[in-house]
Design an enzyme around this catalytic site. Structure first.
Site, PDB file in Angstrom:
ATOM      1  N   ARG A 161      14.667  -7.489   6.744  1.00 32.82           N
ATOM      2  CA  ARG A 161      15.258  -8.368   5.686  1.00 32.82           C
ATOM      3  C   ARG A 161      16.647  -7.656   5.205  1.00 32.82           C
ATOM      4  O   ARG A 161      16.611  -6.812   5.169  1.00 32.82           O
ATOM      5  CB  ARG A 161      14.177  -8.561   4.549  1.00 32.82           C
ATOM      6  CG  ARG A 161      13.813 -10.070   4.047  1.00 32.82           C
ATOM      7  CD  ARG A 161      12.925 -10.021   3.144  1.00 32.82           C
ATOM      8  NE  ARG A 161      13.368  -9.796   1.821  1.00 32.82           N
ATOM      9  CZ  ARG A 161      13.093 -10.117   0.825  1.00 32.82           C
ATOM     10  NH1 ARG A 161      11.575 -10.689   0.902  1.00 32.82           N
ATOM     11  NH2 ARG A 161      13.447  -9.836  -0.464  1.00 32.82           N
ATOM     12  N   ARG A 174      18.674  -3.731  -6.497  1.00 32.73           N
ATOM     13  CA  ARG A 174      17.449  -4.728  -6.902  1.00 32.73           C
ATOM     14  C   ARG A 174      16.761  -4.102  -8.090  1.00 32.73           C
ATOM     15  O   ARG A 174      16.218  -4.714  -8.878  1.00 32.73           O
ATOM     16  CB  ARG A 174      16.478  -5.095  -5.804  1.00 32.73           C
ATOM     17  CG  ARG A 174      17.482  -6.197  -4.908  1.00 32.73           C
ATOM     18  CD  ARG A 174      16.764  -6.238  -3.442  1.00 32.73           C
ATOM     19  NE  ARG A 174      15.462  -6.794  -3.137  1.00 32.73           N
ATOM     20  CZ  ARG A 174      14.638  -6.379  -2.499  1.00 32.73           C
ATOM     21  NH1 ARG A 174      15.108  -5.636  -1.374  1.00 32.73           N
ATOM     22  NH2 ARG A 174      13.350  -6.822  -2.433  1.00 32.73           N
ATOM     23  N   LYS A 208       4.157  -9.290  -5.055  1.00 31.29           N
ATOM     24  CA  LYS A 208       3.923 -10.717  -5.742  1.00 31.29           C
ATOM     25  C   LYS A 208       4.379 -11.911  -4.727  1.00 31.29           C
ATOM     26  O   LYS A 208       3.470 -12.865  -4.762  1.00 31.29           O
ATOM     27  CB  LYS A 208       4.726 -10.901  -6.813  1.00 31.29           C
ATOM     28  CG  LYS A 208       6.155 -10.938  -6.878  1.00 31.29           C
ATOM     29  CD  LYS A 208       7.115 -10.949  -8.286  1.00 31.29           C
ATOM     30  CE  LYS A 208       8.377 -10.603  -8.088  1.00 31.29           C
ATOM     31  NZ  LYS A 208       9.025 -11.282  -6.935  1.00 31.29           N
ATOM     32  N   ARG A 214       8.988  -2.159   4.494  1.00 31.21           N
ATOM     33  CA  ARG A 214       9.149  -3.622   4.935  1.00 31.21           C
ATOM     34  C   ARG A 214      10.627  -3.580   5.558  1.00 31.21           C
ATOM     35  O   ARG A 214      10.617  -4.708   6.505  1.00 31.21           O
ATOM     36  CB  ARG A 214       9.274  -4.482   3.682  1.00 31.21           C
ATOM     37  CG  ARG A 214       9.233  -5.874   3.616  1.00 31.21           C
ATOM     38  CD  ARG A 214       9.011  -6.437   2.697  1.00 31.21           C
ATOM     39  NE  ARG A 214      10.118  -6.807   1.583  1.00 31.21           N
ATOM     40  CZ  ARG A 214      10.111  -7.290   0.386  1.00 31.21           C
ATOM     41  NH1 ARG A 214       9.063  -7.663  -0.019  1.00 31.21           N
ATOM     42  NH2 ARG A 214      11.197  -7.295  -0.323  1.00 31.21           N
ATOM     43  N   ARG A 271      13.454 -14.113 -14.388  1.00 29.97           N
ATOM     44  CA  ARG A 271      13.690 -12.660 -14.105  1.00 29.97           C
ATOM     45  C   ARG A 271      14.674 -12.298 -15.168  1.00 29.97           C
ATOM     46  O   ARG A 271      15.163 -11.122 -14.908  1.00 29.97           O
ATOM     47  CB  ARG A 271      14.430 -12.624 -12.447  1.00 29.97           C
ATOM     48  CG  ARG A 271      13.398 -12.353 -11.823  1.00 29.97           C
ATOM     49  CD  ARG A 271      14.337 -12.288 -10.353  1.00 29.97           C
ATOM     50  NE  ARG A 271      13.844 -11.065  -9.433  1.00 29.97           N
ATOM     51  CZ  ARG A 271      13.208 -11.428  -8.233  1.00 29.97           C
ATOM     52  NH1 ARG A 271      13.337 -12.479  -7.995  1.00 29.97           N
ATOM     53  NH2 ARG A 271      13.086 -10.248  -7.522  1.00 29.97           N
TER      54      ARG A 271
HETATM   55  P1  ADP Z   1      12.208  -9.399  -4.410  1.00 29.68           P
HETATM   56  O1  ADP Z   1      11.351  -9.950  -5.369  1.00 29.68           O
HETATM   57  O2  ADP Z   1      11.746  -8.673  -3.340  1.00 29.68           O
HETATM   58  O3  ADP Z   1      13.503  -8.811  -4.660  1.00 29.68           O
HETATM   59  P2  ADP Z   1      12.977 -12.223  -3.697  1.00 29.68           P
HETATM   60  O4  ADP Z   1      12.704 -13.056  -2.521  1.00 29.68           O
HETATM   61  O5  ADP Z   1      12.168 -12.672  -4.944  1.00 29.68           O
HETATM   62  O6  ADP Z   1      12.916 -10.862  -3.451  1.00 29.68           O
HETATM   63  O7  ADP Z   1      14.443 -12.290  -4.313  1.00 29.68           O
HETATM   64  C1  ADP Z   1      15.577 -12.194  -3.278  1.00 29.68           C
HETATM   65  C2  ADP Z   1      16.831 -12.361  -4.204  1.00 29.68           C
HETATM   66  O8  ADP Z   1      17.171 -13.732  -4.557  1.00 29.68           O
HETATM   67  C3  ADP Z   1      16.995 -11.530  -5.163  1.00 29.68           C
HETATM   68  O9  ADP Z   1      17.613 -10.340  -4.898  1.00 29.68           O
HETATM   69  C4  ADP Z   1      18.181 -12.276  -6.027  1.00 29.68           C
HETATM   70  O10 ADP Z   1      19.426 -12.342  -5.593  1.00 29.68           O
HETATM   71  C5  ADP Z   1      17.724 -13.778  -6.009  1.00 29.68           C
HETATM   72  N1  ADP Z   1      16.774 -14.184  -6.852  1.00 29.68           N
HETATM   73  C6  ADP Z   1      15.471 -14.429  -6.666  1.00 29.68           C
HETATM   74  N2  ADP Z   1      14.931 -14.951  -7.782  1.00 29.68           N
HETATM   75  C7  ADP Z   1      15.944 -14.811  -8.604  1.00 29.68           C
HETATM   76  C8  ADP Z   1      16.051 -15.068 -10.111  1.00 29.68           C
HETATM   77  N3  ADP Z   1      14.988 -15.626 -10.836  1.00 29.68           N
HETATM   78  N4  ADP Z   1      17.110 -15.009 -10.995  1.00 29.68           N
HETATM   79  C9  ADP Z   1      18.261 -14.758 -10.062  1.00 29.68           C
HETATM   80  N5  ADP Z   1      18.247 -14.361  -8.705  1.00 29.68           N
HETATM   81  C10 ADP Z   1      17.225 -14.404  -8.078  1.00 29.68           C
END
Ligand code: ADP
Length: 185
Positions: A134, A145, A14, A128, A89
């Site tokens: 990362r 996750r 996404k 990745r 989320r």
């Molecule tokens: P991915 O979708 O690959 O897990 P993201 O870049 O969206 O990675 O998010 C990285 C981290 O940022 C998540 O593992 C979380 O800790 C935090 N994070 C991102 N979006 C949210 C959210 N909406 N609520 C809580 N934590 C978030």
């Protein structure tokens, strides 16, 4: 004026789709993950607050994320539309978003969920990790996750119910982009 909520598990692509579509529609992509990574890199107070969560693959507390996104959606560049990537989320975040969008008089147009199997995600996230290095792509963190996704984010599919459009996230990136585009044609 597209206003799109892009959902999907970690590794569903996404972020990439959000980037491509935001570029093509000339609207901001708003992603808490991007904001947090940048704040962590700059060593800000917010960065320090979220680092341990993001490093371990756990969700940052709702009130922190909601505040960040509320502030972002109030900025003038969002008037032309937006793509939300990685927010909401949790159900609490989705409820807060409903209130916020009503306040801003900016209802969302669609919710798209990129659908992919768990094994596909694990393989893609591991690949990745090797490509991009990362910090949150190690095996243990990937497991966290996915756990967080299953426990807290998957229930959102029910929250949005028939407003969710399912898109198969397993074809190539350009194919997925085209499928999403069709919903906005
Ligand atoms: P991915 O979708 O690959 O897990 P993201 O870049 O969206 O990675 O998010 C990285 C981290 O940022 C998540 O593992 C979380 O800790 C935090 N994070 C991102 N979006 C949210 C959210 N909406 N609520 C809580 N934590 C978030």
């Amino acid at each position: 004026m597209p206003r799109l909520i892009l959902m999907g598990p970690p590794g569903s692509g996404k972020g990439t789709q959000g980037e491509i579509l935001a570029d093509s529609w000339q609207v901001p992509k708003i992603a808490p993950g991007d904001i947090f990574r940048s704040e962590i890199k700059q060593g800000t107070e917010l960065g320090l607050k979220v680092k341990s969560f993001s490093d371990s693959g756990r969700l940052v507390p709702d009130e922190v994320v909601i505040e960040v996104i509320a502030a972002r959606l109030k900025q003038p560049d969002t008037q032309v539309g937006w793509i939300l990537d990685g927010f909401p989320r949790t159900v609490a975040q989705a409820e807060a978003l409903d209130v916020l969008l009503a306040e801003l008089n900016q209802p969302y147009d669609s919710v798209i969920n990129l659908d992919v199997s768990e094994q596909f995600l694990i393989d893609r996230l591991k690949a990745r990790a090797i490509d991009q290095g990362r910090a949150d792509d190690t095996e243990e963190v990937i497991k966290n996750r996915l756990e967080e996704y299953n426990a807290k984010t998957r229930p959102l599919l029910e929250f949005y119910g028939e407003n969710v459009t399912q898109v198969d996230g397993t074809p190539s990136m350009p194919e997925v982009t085209e499928t999403i585009r069709k919903f906005f044609a």
